[in-house]
Design a protein around this motif. Structure first.
Motif, PDB file in Angstrom:
ATOM      1  N   SER A  22       0.824  -1.204   0.000  1.00 46.80           N
ATOM      2  CA  SER A  22       0.000   0.000   0.000  1.00 46.80           C
ATOM      3  C   SER A  22       0.859   1.254   0.000  1.00 46.80           C
ATOM      4  O   SER A  22       0.579   2.211  -0.730  1.00 46.80           O
ATOM      5  CB  SER A  22      -0.916  -0.004   1.222  1.00 46.80           C
ATOM      6  N   GLN A  79      -9.632  -2.418   8.524  1.00 53.18           N
ATOM      7  CA  GLN A  79      -8.519  -2.140   7.619  1.00 53.18           C
ATOM      8  C   GLN A  79      -8.865  -2.524   6.175  1.00 53.18           C
ATOM      9  O   GLN A  79      -8.534  -1.790   5.229  1.00 53.18           O
ATOM     10  CB  GLN A  79      -7.278  -2.892   8.092  1.00 53.18           C
ATOM     11  N   ASP A  83      -9.110   0.036   2.949  1.00 51.54           N
ATOM     12  CA  ASP A  83      -8.355  -0.160   1.710  1.00 51.54           C
ATOM     13  C   ASP A  83      -9.264  -0.103   0.486  1.00 51.54           C
ATOM     14  O   ASP A  83      -8.940   0.533  -0.527  1.00 51.54           O
ATOM     15  CB  ASP A  83      -7.614  -1.499   1.741  1.00 51.54           C
ATOM     16  N   TYR A 180      -3.857  -0.566  -3.088  1.00 51.21           N
ATOM     17  CA  TYR A 180      -4.851  -0.699  -2.028  1.00 51.21           C
ATOM     18  C   TYR A 180      -5.594  -2.029  -2.134  1.00 51.21           C
ATOM     19  O   TYR A 180      -5.895  -2.674  -1.119  1.00 51.21           O
ATOM     20  CB  TYR A 180      -5.851   0.451  -2.088  1.00 51.21           C
ATOM     21  N   SER A 183      -3.304  -4.755  -0.868  1.00 48.76           N
ATOM     22  CA  SER A 183      -3.225  -4.698   0.592  1.00 48.76           C
ATOM     23  C   SER A 183      -4.465  -5.327   1.226  1.00 48.76           C
ATOM     24  O   SER A 183      -4.360  -6.093   2.197  1.00 48.76           O
ATOM     25  CB  SER A 183      -3.088  -3.240   1.042  1.00 48.76           C
ATOM     26  N   ALA A 184      -5.638  -5.030   0.681  1.00 45.96           N
ATOM     27  CA  ALA A 184      -6.882  -5.583   1.221  1.00 45.96           C
ATOM     28  C   ALA A 184      -6.880  -7.105   1.149  1.00 45.96           C
ATOM     29  O   ALA A 184      -7.303  -7.788   2.090  1.00 45.96           O
ATOM     30  CB  ALA A 184      -8.082  -5.011   0.478  1.00 45.96           C
TER      31      ALA A 184
END
Length: 423
Positions: A22, A79, A83, A180, A183-184
């Protein structure tokens, strides 16, 4: 305590990989978004200040409730949703551009959405780390995280500047959106922390006040928070004016803009790599004081000179400023994670960031207004005054008498404390 054994290490490295992915995309986006405003929409100094402020204003709006929200919701889910929200916001920019509908207002809205998602993500992320590593590993893991951030800051803007020069500013934002999403996906593999029993929850206002009192009355956390606020006021001005200063006053090309912004990563890497050695030799409190003076020196050098001298001064000052900031950040963040009672940690993190990160949009807006009158260089020099407040605040506090910040660890840690005595 963190999760023991290989399982805990695996969880940490997945957490680290998600954050690194990210951050790398965000470093590219940090170049592409202001260049989109400048080169595609011909933004003014004030508009650049508004965009920079929008990227952090959520800390003022929901900074304090964020600690309670994170404590009450499943942390991993918070979180992941953050994201996904950031990815959707960023990808809307190239979509609007391709439809010939892109405006400054949309960039402000995108920055706002990203800002609110950042608040929840960052509080959850900082709260999550102490649950997966031991207390003995916290400073080294925080240093590793800062060092990794330095690497992404070093490579990301350089790559971003080159990609902008080849593809244009707007398409480059897709890199940020993809980061993003990646990252998710990684965060989805982490263990979930279930929220507390709703029947046991005190009112949100009472929980916020408890966290606030703990921080502002603490002999170390309180002054450290105000010092960080001074730093972030300067950072807000820099975020608003760096691209403007480089493009319109030093006449740098996009590729060079990316390179000059990337040298911040060199300073961050130096700070992260040297923190443990400095604290071993001088102690954490003395190192923190020294970092405050380093911040002032860097802020002063950044806006000096013209032509190649201006580029050199910007690069050197950026390295020095970033090194000081990351040492300050690692030491104060580690101390908060160690000295805060576990049930207060998310609220402590949220309180500190509400105040200190809330200064970023204020600094950006004020800098945008002043730069419209005096120019970017004069405004950056003016904000050196705020940088001077960093060591002054620490010198005026009990920190000046300590060798190590942990000398006060445990003092006044009872929630709702009515004050702290300093010896």
């Amino acid at each position: 305590m963190g999760i023991d054994g290989a399982g805990g290490a695996a969880v940490f490295w997945r957490w680290w990989t998600a954050g690194t992915t990210s951050a790398a995309g965000s470093a590219v986006g940090a170049v592409a978004l202001p260049l989109t405003a400048l080169t595609v929409l011909d933004a003014s100094a004030f508009e650049m200040g508004v965009i920079a402020a929008a990227g952090y204003v959520a800390w003022i709006v929901i900074g304090l409730p964020a600690g309670v929200i994170v404590q009450r919701l499943p942390m991993r889910t918070v979180q992941v949703v953050a994201d996904l929200a950031r990815a959707a916001a960023v990808v809307s920019v190239p979509l609007a551009w391709w439809l010939d509908e892109l405006t400054i207002a949309q960039l402000v809205i995108v920055a706002l959405v990203t800002s609110f998602a950042n608040v929840l993500f960052d509080v959850a992320n900082a709260t999550f780390l102490p649950s997966i590593v031991s207390k003995e590993q916290l400073q080294s893991r925080n240093s590793l995280t800062s060092g990794t951030h330095a690497t992404t800051q070093l490579a990301g803007p350089s790559v971003g500047g080159l990609v902008v020069q080849v593809l244009g500013a707007v398409p480059t934002l897709l890199v940020d959106a993809v980061s993003y999403l990646a990252s998710a996906l990684l965060l989805r593999t982490l263990p979930e922390r279930r929220p507390e029993n709703p029947d046991r929850r005190p009112p949100m206002g009472a929980m916020i006040r408890e966290g606030w009192r703990f921080v502002v009355r603490h002999p170390v956390m309180g002054p450290s928070m105000w010092a960080a606020t001074a730093v972030n006021t300067v950072c807000g001005a820099q975020h608003a004016l760096y691209a403007l200063y480089l493009v319109r006053e030093l006449h740098a090309e996009p590729g060079l803009v990316g390179l000059l912004l990337a040298v911040e990563g060199v300073g961050t890497l130096i700070g992260a790599a040297s923190t443990s050695r400095l604290t071993a030799r001088f102690g954490t409190a003395r190192t923190l004081l020294g970092a405050g003076f380093v911040v002032v020196a860097g802020a002063l050098v950044i806006p000096l000179g013209d032509g190649w001298r201006g580029f050199a001064a910007f690069a050197v000052g950026n390295v020095v400023f970033a090194a000081g900031v990351v040492v300050l950040s690692v030491l104060t963040r580690t101390y908060r994670q160690l000295a805060s009672p576990p049930e207060l940690l998310s609220r402590v993190m949220a309180t500190v960031r509400f105040v200190s990160w809330g200064a970023i949009p204020v600094g950006g807006l004020v800098a945008g207004v002043i730069a419209g009158l005096l120019g970017a260089r004069a405004t950056l020099l003016l904000f050196v005054v705020a940088a001077v407040c960093v060591p002054l605040v620490l010198l005026a506090s009990p920190v000046r008498r300590l060798r190590d910040l942990a000398d006060h660890q445990g003092s006044g840690e009872t929630s709702g404390s009515q004050g702290l005595s300093i010896t």
